[in-house]
Design a protein around this motif. Structure first.
Motif, PDB file in Angstrom:
ATOM      1  N   ARG A 168      -7.452  -9.279 -19.806  1.00 59.92           N
ATOM      2  CA  ARG A 168      -8.113  -7.991 -19.621  1.00 59.92           C
ATOM      3  C   ARG A 168      -9.460  -8.170 -18.917  1.00 59.92           C
ATOM      4  NH1 ARG A 168      -8.320  -6.656 -24.565  1.00 59.92           N
ATOM      5  NH2 ARG A 168      -6.260  -5.681 -24.628  1.00 59.92           N
ATOM      6  N   ASN A 169     -10.190  -9.226 -19.277  1.00 61.86           N
ATOM      7  CA  ASN A 169     -11.468  -9.509 -18.606  1.00 61.86           C
ATOM      8  C   ASN A 169     -11.262  -9.802 -17.124  1.00 61.86           C
ATOM      9  OD1 ASN A 169     -12.904  -9.182 -20.974  1.00 61.86           O
ATOM     10  ND2 ASN A 169     -12.875 -11.361 -21.485  1.00 61.86           N
ATOM     11  N   LEU A 170     -10.213 -10.551 -16.821  1.00 60.58           N
ATOM     12  CA  LEU A 170      -9.910 -10.845 -15.419  1.00 60.58           C
ATOM     13  C   LEU A 170      -9.586  -9.573 -14.641  1.00 60.58           C
ATOM     14  CD1 LEU A 170      -7.713 -14.080 -15.645  1.00 60.58           C
ATOM     15  CD2 LEU A 170      -9.972 -13.886 -14.603  1.00 60.58           C
ATOM     16  N   LEU A 171      -8.807  -8.692 -15.239  1.00 62.99           N
ATOM     17  CA  LEU A 171      -8.430  -7.451 -14.561  1.00 62.99           C
ATOM     18  C   LEU A 171      -9.640  -6.537 -14.373  1.00 62.99           C
ATOM     19  CD1 LEU A 171      -5.027  -6.717 -16.338  1.00 62.99           C
ATOM     20  CD2 LEU A 171      -5.366  -7.487 -13.988  1.00 62.99           C
ATOM     21  N   ASN A 172     -10.511  -6.469 -15.374  1.00 67.53           N
ATOM     22  CA  ASN A 172     -11.729  -5.664 -15.243  1.00 67.53           C
ATOM     23  C   ASN A 172     -12.629  -6.217 -14.143  1.00 67.53           C
ATOM     24  OD1 ASN A 172     -10.968  -3.938 -17.299  1.00 67.53           O
ATOM     25  ND2 ASN A 172     -12.064  -5.066 -18.880  1.00 67.53           N
ATOM     26  N   PHE A 173     -12.725  -7.539 -14.077  1.00 60.20           N
ATOM     27  CA  PHE A 173     -13.525  -8.175 -13.027  1.00 60.20           C
ATOM     28  C   PHE A 173     -12.950  -7.852 -11.648  1.00 60.20           C
ATOM     29  CE2 PHE A 173     -14.294 -11.728 -10.144  1.00 60.20           C
ATOM     30  CZ  PHE A 173     -15.672 -11.853 -10.220  1.00 60.20           C
ATOM     31  N   LYS A 174     -11.642  -7.949 -11.523  1.00 53.46           N
ATOM     32  CA  LYS A 174     -10.995  -7.652 -10.242  1.00 53.46           C
ATOM     33  C   LYS A 174     -11.233  -6.201  -9.827  1.00 53.46           C
ATOM     34  CE  LYS A 174      -6.549  -6.541  -8.353  1.00 53.46           C
ATOM     35  NZ  LYS A 174      -5.135  -6.283  -8.668  1.00 53.46           N
ATOM     36  N   ASN A 175     -11.128  -5.277 -10.768  1.00 53.08           N
ATOM     37  CA  ASN A 175     -11.345  -3.864 -10.455  1.00 53.08           C
ATOM     38  C   ASN A 175     -12.783  -3.613 -10.000  1.00 53.08           C
ATOM     39  OD1 ASN A 175      -8.710  -3.220 -11.117  1.00 53.08           O
ATOM     40  ND2 ASN A 175      -9.195  -2.729 -13.242  1.00 53.08           N
ATOM     41  N   MET A 176     -13.741  -4.306 -10.629  1.00 53.07           N
ATOM     42  CA  MET A 176     -15.138  -4.142 -10.238  1.00 53.07           C
ATOM     43  C   MET A 176     -15.366  -4.681  -8.821  1.00 53.07           C
ATOM     44  SD  MET A 176     -18.599  -5.274 -12.276  1.00 53.07           S
ATOM     45  CE  MET A 176     -18.092  -6.994 -12.404  1.00 53.07           C
ATOM     46  N   VAL A 177     -14.798  -5.847  -8.526  1.00 50.35           N
ATOM     47  CA  VAL A 177     -14.926  -6.413  -7.177  1.00 50.35           C
ATOM     48  C   VAL A 177     -14.289  -5.480  -6.151  1.00 50.35           C
ATOM     49  CG1 VAL A 177     -14.298  -8.336  -5.673  1.00 50.35           C
ATOM     50  CG2 VAL A 177     -15.005  -8.784  -8.015  1.00 50.35           C
ATOM     51  N   TYR A 178     -13.126  -4.933  -6.488  1.00 48.14           N
ATOM     52  CA  TYR A 178     -12.441  -4.027  -5.564  1.00 48.14           C
ATOM     53  C   TYR A 178     -13.301  -2.802  -5.257  1.00 48.14           C
ATOM     54  CZ  TYR A 178      -9.087  -0.671  -3.738  1.00 48.14           C
ATOM     55  OH  TYR A 178      -8.466   0.265  -2.957  1.00 48.14           O
ATOM     56  N   ARG A 179     -13.910  -2.239  -6.295  1.00 43.02           N
ATOM     57  CA  ARG A 179     -14.732  -1.035  -6.098  1.00 43.02           C
ATOM     58  C   ARG A 179     -15.940  -1.341  -5.217  1.00 43.02           C
ATOM     59  NH1 ARG A 179     -18.793   1.874  -9.055  1.00 43.02           N
ATOM     60  NH2 ARG A 179     -18.918   0.212 -10.606  1.00 43.02           N
ATOM     61  N   TYR A 180     -16.618  -2.450  -5.494  1.00 43.22           N
ATOM     62  CA  TYR A 180     -17.805  -2.792  -4.712  1.00 43.22           C
ATOM     63  C   TYR A 180     -17.435  -3.222  -3.293  1.00 43.22           C
ATOM     64  CZ  TYR A 180     -20.824  -2.478  -8.828  1.00 43.22           C
ATOM     65  OH  TYR A 180     -21.534  -2.027  -9.911  1.00 43.22           O
ATOM     66  N   ALA A 181     -16.301  -3.900  -3.148  1.00 44.35           N
ATOM     67  CA  ALA A 181     -15.851  -4.294  -1.806  1.00 44.35           C
ATOM     68  C   ALA A 181     -15.545  -3.053  -0.969  1.00 44.35           C
ATOM     69  CB  ALA A 181     -14.620  -5.186  -1.904  1.00 44.35           C
ATOM     70  N   HIS A 182     -14.961  -2.049  -1.598  1.00 44.24           N
ATOM     71  CA  HIS A 182     -14.675  -0.797  -0.892  1.00 44.24           C
ATOM     72  C   HIS A 182     -15.974  -0.118  -0.449  1.00 44.24           C
ATOM     73  CE1 HIS A 182     -12.716   2.940   0.193  1.00 44.24           C
ATOM     74  NE2 HIS A 182     -13.482   3.604  -0.660  1.00 44.24           N
ATOM     75  N   ILE A 183     -16.978  -0.131  -1.313  1.00 47.58           N
ATOM     76  CA  ILE A 183     -18.267   0.483  -0.981  1.00 47.58           C
ATOM     77  C   ILE A 183     -18.916  -0.235   0.198  1.00 47.58           C
ATOM     78  CG2 ILE A 183     -20.620   0.823  -1.830  1.00 47.58           C
ATOM     79  CD1 ILE A 183     -19.407   1.359  -4.594  1.00 47.58           C
ATOM     80  N   VAL A 184     -18.913  -1.567   0.167  1.00 44.88           N
ATOM     81  CA  VAL A 184     -19.515  -2.341   1.260  1.00 44.88           C
ATOM     82  C   VAL A 184     -18.732  -2.139   2.552  1.00 44.88           C
ATOM     83  CG1 VAL A 184     -19.994  -4.685   2.076  1.00 44.88           C
ATOM     84  CG2 VAL A 184     -20.573  -4.037  -0.267  1.00 44.88           C
ATOM     85  N   ASN A 185     -17.431  -2.013   2.445  1.00 42.71           N
ATOM     86  CA  ASN A 185     -16.609  -1.785   3.634  1.00 42.71           C
ATOM     87  C   ASN A 185     -16.948  -0.445   4.285  1.00 42.71           C
ATOM     88  OD1 ASN A 185     -14.467  -2.892   5.298  1.00 42.71           O
ATOM     89  ND2 ASN A 185     -13.207  -1.208   4.567  1.00 42.71           N
ATOM     90  N   LEU A 186     -17.208   0.569   3.471  1.00 38.95           N
ATOM     91  CA  LEU A 186     -17.633   1.863   4.015  1.00 38.95           C
ATOM     92  C   LEU A 186     -18.980   1.732   4.726  1.00 38.95           C
ATOM     93  CD1 LEU A 186     -16.687   4.290   1.083  1.00 38.95           C
ATOM     94  CD2 LEU A 186     -15.503   4.006   3.269  1.00 38.95           C
ATOM     95  N   SER A 187     -19.862   0.887   4.191  1.00 38.85           N
ATOM     96  CA  SER A 187     -21.157   0.652   4.840  1.00 38.85           C
ATOM     97  C   SER A 187     -20.965   0.030   6.216  1.00 38.85           C
ATOM     98  CB  SER A 187     -22.024  -0.268   3.973  1.00 38.85           C
ATOM     99  OG  SER A 187     -22.200   0.273   2.689  1.00 38.85           O
ATOM    100  N   LYS A 188     -19.995  -0.861   6.318  1.00 38.63           N
ATOM    101  CA  LYS A 188     -19.706  -1.485   7.615  1.00 38.63           C
ATOM    102  C   LYS A 188     -19.304  -0.428   8.644  1.00 38.63           C
ATOM    103  CE  LYS A 188     -15.807  -3.713   8.080  1.00 38.63           C
ATOM    104  NZ  LYS A 188     -15.136  -3.078   9.237  1.00 38.63           N
ATOM    105  N   TYR A 189     -18.524   0.555   8.212  1.00 42.03           N
ATOM    106  CA  TYR A 189     -18.118   1.621   9.130  1.00 42.03           C
ATOM    107  C   TYR A 189     -19.317   2.456   9.582  1.00 42.03           C
ATOM    108  CZ  TYR A 189     -13.294   0.597   7.811  1.00 42.03           C
ATOM    109  OH  TYR A 189     -12.089  -0.023   7.606  1.00 42.03           O
ATOM    110  N   VAL A 190     -20.275   2.670   8.679  1.00 42.26           N
ATOM    111  CA  VAL A 190     -21.482   3.413   9.055  1.00 42.26           C
ATOM    112  C   VAL A 190     -22.251   2.655  10.133  1.00 42.26           C
ATOM    113  CG1 VAL A 190     -23.726   4.235   8.246  1.00 42.26           C
ATOM    114  CG2 VAL A 190     -21.694   4.605   6.850  1.00 42.26           C
ATOM    115  N   VAL A 191     -22.391   1.336   9.957  1.00 40.68           N
ATOM    116  CA  VAL A 191     -23.092   0.518  10.956  1.00 40.68           C
ATOM    117  C   VAL A 191     -22.347   0.554  12.285  1.00 40.68           C
ATOM    118  CG1 VAL A 191     -23.788  -1.839  11.549  1.00 40.68           C
ATOM    119  CG2 VAL A 191     -24.184  -0.963   9.249  1.00 40.68           C
TER     120      VAL A 191
END
Length: 308
Positions: A168-191
């Motif tokens: 469960r800890n591994l899955l929660n960690f993966k979900n957090m990374v996925y959410r933040y990676a998506h946010i950073v990816n959107l920032s790349k599109y803005v740039v």
């Protein structure tokens, strides 16, 4: 070049500064900015104010009359990890940038220090925006480094822990990374959008290429962490399956060893009158010996088959 922190923002200062400098950087909390009606002084439209007050900021570039408005995330260190915060950028080509936030980013202090000590050199509004976004990207690098170190800690326990809570800890960690990676990816599109409209520099300028590369690299780093987290989860599930198979094999071997012994004990546990072995003087010891021999033969066979 001048900049204003939230402690220095007031109406007269804005009046004088907008007319006397080429580049103006206004830094303020959202509440401070709107409460002092500076949005009216800088002639912000109702649409921009509406976007600033939105419950869920959209990481996207907006062109509204003479202004460009966009939101970029940054991440603040917390005792349990990183929290996402947002900076609201208002840019106008006639020489000012407004950056609004709930909590002032730490990397702003470094930019202020470099400006005060003239380490950056002569600035125009585009280069100022470049340096702000570059420092914001460095914040993403810190985030990806922290994620990788946390993943290494989780991975180091992969062979020692056998529990659903660890998975469960591994899955929660993966979900957090996925959410933040998506946010950073959107920032790349803005740039990317900023470069397309030549806000940062000319399309072939080295600064814009550097910034594009940095945001792409930050996005790729988080994607790599996400893929690594997926690999760790798959490895852990495989290890759990192997351990479950090992346990099932052990139970099967035990059941196989006990099966002939159960048959023998079952036969001699029947209450028939005509059972001559029950009257043998050494019948009990012979039966135990037979059971022991059968067990030894089975163990030797299992070892030759490498099942034990």
């Amino acid at each position: 070049m001048q900049y204003i922190t939230k402690d220095l923002i007031y109406q007269d200062y804005i009046d004088k500064t907008l007319d006397t400098v080429d580049v103006l950087w206004v830094m303020s909390s959202v509440e401070e900015f709107l409460s002092k009606k500076l949005d009216e002084k800088i002639n912000l439209t109702e649409k921009i104010v509406e976007l600033i007050n939105a419950d869920r900021p959209k990481i996207k570039l907006h062109r509204i009359n003479d202004d460009y408005f966009f939101v970029m995330p940054y991440f603040t260190r917390h005792h349990s990890g990183y929290l996402v915060e947002y900076i609201y950028y208002i840019y106008r080509e006639d020489g000012y940038i407004v950056t609004l936030y709930k909590e002032k980013p730490e990397f702003f202090k470094g930019i202020e220090h470099d400006i005060k000590n003239k380490k950056i050199g002569k600035l125009n509004v585009n280069k100022l925006l470049f340096y702000i976004l570059e420092e914001c990207c460095e914040n993403y690098y810190s985030l990806s480094d922290w994620f990788m170190s946390e993943l290494e800690k989780l991975e180091s326990k992969i062979y020692d822990v056998y529990s659903i809570s660890y998975l469960r800890n591994l899955l929660n960690f993966k979900n957090m990374v996925y959410r933040y990676a998506h946010i950073v990816n959107l920032s790349k599109y803005v740039v990317d959008d900023l470069n397309e409209i030549d806000m940062l520099a000319e399309s072939k300028d080295s600064l814009s290429m550097v910034l594009n590369e940095k945001y792409r690299d930050a996005s790729e780093r988080l994607r790599f962490v996400l893929e690594s987290a997926n690999n760790v989860i798959e490895s852990y599930v495989s290890i759990m399956d192997l351990k479950a198979n090992e346990q099932m094999r052990f139970l099967t071997i035990v059941a196989t060893l006990l099966m002939p012994l159960t048959v023998i004990s079952g036969i001699y546990g029947m209450n028939f009158n005509n059972m001559p072995e029950l009257r043998w003087r050494y019948g009990y010891f012979i039966t135990l010996a037979v059971m022991a021999i059968i067990t030894i033969i089975q163990i030797i066979y299992f070892k030759r088959k490498k099942w034990l």
